[in-house]
Each structure stands twice: as structure tokens, then as C-alpha cells.
Design an enzyme around this catalytic site. Structure first.
Site, PDB file in Angstrom:
ATOM      1  N   ASP A 216       0.593  -1.288   0.131  1.00 50.36           N
ATOM      2  CA  ASP A 216      -0.328  -0.077   0.023  1.00 50.36           C
ATOM      3  C   ASP A 216       0.813   1.596   0.247  1.00 50.36           C
ATOM      4  OD1 ASP A 216      -2.466   1.882   0.660  1.00 50.36           O
ATOM      5  OD2 ASP A 216      -2.590   1.324   2.094  1.00 50.36           O
ATOM      6  N   GLU A 455       3.256  -8.697   7.208  1.00 53.77           N
ATOM      7  CA  GLU A 455       1.903  -9.669   7.304  1.00 53.77           C
ATOM      8  C   GLU A 455       2.078 -10.238   5.817  1.00 53.77           C
ATOM      9  OE1 GLU A 455      -1.493  -5.783   5.908  1.00 53.77           O
ATOM     10  OE2 GLU A 455      -1.040  -5.686   8.484  1.00 53.77           O
ATOM     11  N   TYR A 508      -6.971  -2.843  12.673  1.00 49.08           N
ATOM     12  CA  TYR A 508      -7.818  -1.793  11.653  1.00 49.08           C
ATOM     13  C   TYR A 508      -9.338  -2.016  12.030  1.00 49.08           C
ATOM     14  CZ  TYR A 508      -3.746  -0.288  10.158  1.00 49.08           C
ATOM     15  OH  TYR A 508      -2.026   0.503   9.607  1.00 49.08           O
ATOM     16  N   GLU A 544       1.057  -1.608  14.139  1.00 49.26           N
ATOM     17  CA  GLU A 544      -0.329  -0.689  13.485  1.00 49.26           C
ATOM     18  C   GLU A 544      -1.683  -0.430  13.873  1.00 49.26           C
ATOM     19  OE1 GLU A 544      -0.310  -1.200   9.130  1.00 49.26           O
ATOM     20  OE2 GLU A 544       1.590  -1.937   8.747  1.00 49.26           O
TER      21      GLU A 544
HETATM   22  C1  GCB Z   1      -1.524  -2.496   7.127  1.00 48.58           C
HETATM   23  C2  GCB Z   1      -0.236  -2.257   5.969  1.00 48.58           C
HETATM   24  C3  GCB Z   1       0.113  -0.967   5.797  1.00 48.58           C
HETATM   25  C4  GCB Z   1      -1.573  -0.399   5.306  1.00 48.58           C
HETATM   26  C5  GCB Z   1      -2.279   0.020   5.826  1.00 48.58           C
HETATM   27  C6  GCB Z   1      -3.640   0.963   5.453  1.00 48.58           C
HETATM   28  O1  GCB Z   1      -1.976  -3.048   6.883  1.00 48.58           O
HETATM   29  O2  GCB Z   1       1.127  -2.861   6.432  1.00 48.58           O
HETATM   30  O3  GCB Z   1       0.898  -1.139   4.622  1.00 48.58           O
HETATM   31  O4  GCB Z   1      -0.792   0.858   4.553  1.00 48.58           O
HETATM   32  O5  GCB Z   1      -2.536  -1.384   6.707  1.00 48.58           O
HETATM   33  O6  GCB Z   1      -4.029   1.625   5.683  1.00 48.58           O
HETATM   34  O7  GCB Z   1      -4.123  -0.418   5.013  1.00 48.58           O
END
Ligand code: GCB
Length: 660
Positions: A216, A455, A508, A544
């Protein structure tokens, strides 16, 4: 499309070396690569000539992308065989022009620069002249005066070539450096990618292809870090490995010096404190220096005098003299089942994930940006970051050493999602990249942990052997630092977790899962932590978490993509962190420090907006939430001896020092 060697067959994986966890065997096993990769530094015996500035540039837009090789563009000036444009180095080339076909270009681009070499370098045959490329993304070939001198695979680590002999052949002409760089990613590169050819003539133009990636961020390309020439005598200090330890007030610096080009080695090793006074010395090539009343290297906000650096000066004497001065910090790192210890004290990561990313420059190294980012990190009260998702410039790690910012050093193993990327060729390359990464970064006190991937599809069956091999190899390279990879997989099905020292989890909640439902965060996050800890009994870092917020977009009650929503996501996570950090959670790293560019897609609005700062480094509302939290965490976790500290840039009353 010709990927020129990116698909070449590689040798099977090498057997591993299992190092005994003893400092001398550490020094004996670190980095099986031939030759060191010491950062170029000026000294009384060494010159450095920077080649940053304007280079000549052309993208090879021929259908096969191989016209440059067919016409041997490296044999004469680029301007003699077609149109050229100015290109700054270091910088990504993608955002420099108004041309979208250059922004999205795939294949070979050509850089060229002529250099006037000092006469003394030519006349004195007793010196080596080394050309160093800080990084070139992804695959590069280098020629000097039409002769190939280097080839390198991998976009984030330095490589070198000795060119003294070549430039002395014809001292009357300037030295012409040509570098061809190809950004094509394959299933065996790191990160992996695929080229997809679109053959339906009713849908796509003839010969149409695209690059698919599984990460990403924008696949910026070009000469991202400084290119330079430096000299050493022909007998020279090739590498230094330092491992440190302490007991009470005595520090121990275990060192090993590797020398090239000398028949007999005669050395003086001097350790100097930051006033330039000698505190220990030796004449052995390998040994232990004892430092009385040692000043340990402490992280920012953990100690009154963080980031104390000594200088290890290695002076090679004999026929010629070579001098190399390496900044070092004396500190230890250890992991228990519930804690991360620096100098035997619990360390809690309150930091960020970053990217090398900014307007116009893309991933190009830029000093104003670096210094601004460090000022923001300190303003925020951040004590750490992860080099998501690839090794950052050495210059950035040097800043971390000097400012006490703790680093989780990640290799470019991001987006390993396709089962074909778990094969032997991929693994061999991954092991090579870890060799190069550890060789480059082993002496940085700020680097406290290696991350071998982000990941990956770690639930797939081949992931078990792949990550066991990779993690054991990395531990053999460096038994002094913990090794991890970053997971977002299911705790019960993750194949690599048994091998890591620390569990690093990305999640997330209320964003990719249950979007809009902030109320699910406490229960889901609690379950996440309990599941991982109960299964593995290893400390956990929330590596994260976050939410996109378009700067200036507001809604109350909060809605997704607003600054309010991002704030509330963070606050919900923080409540759970505060319970779990009393048990086994040892860190929290926000995703992300700043907004950053990605490939275009329906979930990205001019890039990823999970930054707490905009791409131009202006704070969103979440930055103030995090700032308050990080300073308060710092005040709770700093060492008891430190009671006089008042953050000079703080205005909040709770930032006052903790009383004894
Ligand atoms: C993740 C990734 C990261 C992305 C982020 C997102 O899990 O490790 O590279 O930018 O989520 O914002 O989706």
C-alpha cells in the site's frame, strides 16, 4: 517485457549457521557477505566527493524497454543517442515532471553524470576510489566510462564498486557514470509484484501491461539516496563489528576489525567519549574495551542524557595509514515473556510507523524533510519508529542514534501474498537481503530489533519453513537483537509466530472490519491481545492501528474519514493499551506518522490518509491526542532518577516531571 535478469535462476538456499549466543561467536558470525559496507566518512586518510545534484536522464520507452541495451547507451554520452532531461539525485523520478507516463513508468531508466576526479586520486596509485550508490530502486547496473562495474538487485540498500583502475586508464577525460535502473517487481523480488499483460485488443492498446503489487505505497523509483565517490588507502579498514554490554558502571565494547589489502596488520583502536577524550584503547584486531563510569545509550525520554555516543576510532598503520571513526552507543537489549528491556529497564514503544515519502521527491532523501520529521517526532514525544516497509537511509538511522529514537528495522519483505513467493528463489533473495541489511545496520545502537516481513500470507503452509529459515538465519547473523515479523493473520493459524521473539500485530478494528462501529474496538482489541498472549506467552507490540482522516473533514458525531473519527479510533485503542501494558503489551505504533502516496485505487484519495500529520507535515486533530498521550507515557515510564526534566516545547501541565 524484458526484465533483464530479474527472473534469473538463483542458487538454492545456503545452509544456515547457528551461532552460539556468546559475544565472541557473535563477532565471528555476523554477516557472511564478503566485504563490509561502512558508511563513507571523511578522515585524514579518506576523501568523500558527493555527486548529488543534477544528472542527465532518459526513460527507455521503447516497447521492449531494452533499446538502451541494444544501442549500448552506456558507451557514449546519453545526450548523443537521444533526448535527455534534467533529473535531481537523490529523488524518485516519478513526480518530477508533468508527464504521467513517466510517473507510472515501468522498465529501465538511465541516469548519467560526468565527474571531474581530483588529480591526486589519479596520480596516487596507493588509493582506492570507490563509487557508492546509497540505494537505487529496484535493479541497477552501473558503468564507468562504458565499462560495467556493478550490478545490484534490491531497492533499499547500498552497493559499491572500486573504480580507481578504470579512471586511471584515461586520466585526461572526465569520469562518466551511467546507471540504468529498472523498477519491475516480480514474484521473487522484495517486495514482490507481477507484470500483467492485457492482450484483449478490444479493451487495451497493443502491448499493454501493468505492474500489480500487494503493498500500500507508491512504487517510487530511481536513485533515491546519495551517490558518491570516496577514497581509502589500498590497505584499509573494511569492516567493524561492535557488540556492547555492561555490568554496574563498567561498559564493555566487543569489537572486531576486518582489514583488506595489508600484508601485516598493525592497528590502534581508540574509544573516545563525546568530549574527544580517550577512555579505552587496544592494538588488537579483535577484543574487548572496558569503559569505567560508562555513559549508556538511552532512548529519548527515558533518561536525562539520552543517546550518548562514543567514537570508536580505528587507525591502521604500516605502509600507509587508514583512519575510520565509528560512532557507537553502549547499551543492551533483552526480551522476557512480558517485557522489552533496554539496559535492563522496561522499555515501552510509544512511536510511529513511517514511510520515506514526500511531495515531489517521492522516496528521495531530503535533509530538510528528515530534520523536520525528527522535530515532529520529538514534539510528539515519540520514542521509536518502525522502518515500515523497507530499510530507510543510513542518514536517518544516524539521526536516530544521535537523538535516541529507537528503531525496529524492517526489510522490504512486504506483500508476500502469493504462494509462488514462498519458493527457493524468493527465500534465497530474502536471506541475501537480510545479510545486506544486518551488514549495513548492525552497529546502530538505535536499532533494537529486526523485522523480516510485513503481513505476509503467514497462514499458508509454506510460511512455516520459510519463516523458520528466515528468522533462524537472521538470529544467526545477529544473536544480540530480537527478530520478528509483523502479522495480521489469525493467531491460531499463523505459521511463523512460534519463531519470533515478539509478537507484532496490526489491526484496524472499526475500519477494515466493522467500518463505522467504534463501539467494537474495546472488545475486539481485548480479544486480540488475550488470544495472542495466551497462545505464545510473548510480549506484544501493536505494530499498526489507525484510521484514514482527510485533513479538514469534520463530523460530530464522528464519521469515517473525518478528523473526529480518527481521534476516537485512537482513544478507544489507547484505553485497551492502558490495561494491557500493565501485563504484556510493550508498545504501540500508530499507522501512520504522515499521509503518503499509494497507487491509485478506489479506497485511496490521493494516497493513504492515515497520517496524524498531512503529507506536508501539518498536524491533524489526532496528532494532539497522541502528543498528550506520548508525553504522559514518557512521564510514567522514565527512569526514577530523572526528576528535573521539563520539556521545553511543552505547554501542557501534565507534562511536568514525575516527582521522586
Ligand atoms: C496495513 C499495512 C500498511 C497499510 C495499512 C493501511 O496493514 O501494513 O502498509 O498502509 O495497513 O492503511 O491499510
Amino acid at each position: 517485457m524484458d526484465s533483464r535478469g530479474l527472473d534469473r535462476v538463483r542458487a538454492p538456499a545456503q545452509p544456515f549457521m547457528f551461532a552460539a549466543v556468546c559475544l565472541f561467536s557473535v563477532l565471528g558470525t555476523v554477516c557472511p557477505l564478503s566485504g563490509g559496507m561502512l558508511f563513507p566518512r571523511e578522515s585524514t586518510s579518506r576523501d568523500v566527493k558527493h555527486l548529488s545534484g543534477l544528472w542527465v536522464f532518459r526513460a527507455d520507452k521503447s516497447p521492449s524497454r531494452s533499446l538502451g541495451f541494444e544501442k549500448a547507451w552506456f558507451k557514449s554520452r546519453l545526450s548523443e543517442n537521444g533526448p535527455v532531461i534534467d533529473m535531481p539525485v537523490p529523488a524518485s523520478y516519478n513526480d518530477i515532471t508533468q508527464d504521467s507516463s513517466l510517473r507510472d513508468f515501468l522498465g529501465w531508466v538511465w541516469y548519467e553524470r560526468e565527474v571531474v576526479v581530483p588529480a591526486s586520486w589519479i596520480q596516487n596509485k596507493e588509493i582506492r576510489v570507490v563509487l557508492r550508490v546509497g540505494s537505487a530502486h529496484y535493479y541497477s547496473i552501473v558503468w564507468v566510462n562504458g565499462v560495467q562495474v556493478a550490478e545490484h538487485i534490491g531497492g533499499h540498500l547500498p552497493f559499491e564498486a572500486e573504480i580507481g583502475g578504470l579512471i586511471r586508464k584515461d586520466p585526461t577525460r572526465p569520469c562518466r557514470i551511467t546507471i540504468a535502473v529498472n523498477n519491475t517487481l516480480t514474484l521473487e523480488t522484495l517486495p514482490p509484484g507481477t507484470i500483467q499483460h492485457m492482450d484483449d485488443p478490444t479493451m487495451y492498446p497493443n502491448g499493454y501491461f501493468v505492474q500489480n503489487t500487494y503493498f500500500d505505497f507508491f512504487n517510487y523509483a530511481g536513485l533515491h539516496r546519495p551517490v558518491l565517490l570516496y577514497t581509502t588507502p589500498t590497505a584499509y579498514v573494511d569492516d567493524i563489528t561492535v557488540v556492547t554490554d555492561f555490568s554496574d558502571n563498567i561498559g564493555f565494547v566487543h569489537y572486531k576489525v576486518s582489514v583488506q589489502g595489508a600484508i601485516t596488520v598493525s592497528l590502534k583502536v581508540t574509544l573516545m567519549n563525546n568530549d574527544g577524550e580517550c577512555v579505552a584503547s587496544s592494538t588488537e584486531q579483535e577484543g574487548v574495551l572496558r569503559v569505567v563510569d560508562v555513559n549508556l545509550w538511552w532512548p529519548y525520554l527515558m533518561h536525562e542524557k539520552p543517546a550518548y555516543l562514543y567514537t570508536l576510532e580505528v587507525r591502521l598503520t604500516g605502509d600507509g595509514e587508514d583512519v575510520y571513526a565509528l560512532p557507537i552507543g553502549i547499551r543492551t537489549v533483552e526480551v522476557t515473556s512480558t517485557q522489552f528491556l533496554i539496559n535492563n529497564k522496561p522499555f515501552y514503544f510509544h512511536g510511529v510507523n513511517k514511510h520515506e515519502d514526500s511531495d515531489i521527491r517521492g522516496k528521495g532523501l531530503d535533509w530538510p524533510l528528515i530534520v523536520k520529521d525528527f522535530n515532529l517526532l520529538k514534539w510528539l514525544g515519540a520514542n521509536s519508529f518502525r522502518t515500515s516497509h523497507y530499510p530507510y537511509a543510513e542518514e536517518i538511522l544516524q539521526m536516530c542514534d544521535r537523538h535516541g529514537i529507537v528503531v525496529i528495522d524492517e526489510c522490504p519483505g512486504v506483500g508476500i501474498k502469493d504462494i509462488r513467493s514462498f519458493g527457493n528463489a524468493s527465500l534465497t533473495h530474502h536471506l541475501d537481503v537480510m545479510d545486506e541489511l544486518v551488514r549495513r545496520d548492525k552497529n546502530h545502537p538505535s536499532v533494537v530489533m529486526w523485522s523480516v516481513a510485513n503481513e505476509p500470507a503467514s497462514e499458508m503452509p509454506p510460511a512455516e519453513l520459510y519463516f523458520m529459515t528466515l528468522i533462524k538465519h537472521t538470529k544467526a547473523l545477529d544473536p544480540t537483537r530480537p527478530v520478528t515479523y509483523i502479522t495480521n493473520s489469525n493467531y491460531a493459524r499463523d505459521k511463523g509466530a512460534p519463531f519470533v521473539d515478539i509478537i507484532c500485530v496490526n489491526s484496524y478494528f472499526s475500519w477494515y472490519h466493522d467500518p463505522g462501529h467504534l463501539e467494537v474496538i474495546p472488545i475486539q482489541l481485548n480479544t486480540q491481545f488475550e488470544n495472542w498472549y495466551n497462545r505464545y506467552q510473548k510480549p506484544i507490540i501493536q505494530s499498526e492501528y489507525g484510521a484514514d482522516a482527510v485533513s479538514g473533514l469534520h463530523s460530530d458525531p464522528p464519521m469515517m474519514f473525518t478528523e473526529e473519527y480518527q481521534k476516537v479510533v485512537l482513544q478507544n485503542y489507547h484505553n485497551v493499551f492502558d490495561q494491557k501494558r500493565k501485563q504484556y503489551v510493550v508498545g504501540e505504533l500508530i499507522w501512520n506518522f504522515a499521509d503518503f502516496m499509494t497507487a491509485q485505487g478506489i479506497t485511496r484519495v490521493m494516497g493513504n490518509k492515515k497520517g496524524i500529520f498531512t503529507r506536508q507535515r501539518q498536524p491533524k486533530a489526532a496528532a494532539f491526542i497522541l502528543r498528550e498521550r506520548y508525553w504522559s507515557l514518557a512521564n510514567q515510564t522514565m527512569l526514577p532518577s530523572w526528576t528535573k526534566y521539563i520539556p521545553e516545547h511543552s505547554v501542557c501541565p501534565h507534562l511536568q516531571p514525575r516527582q521522586p
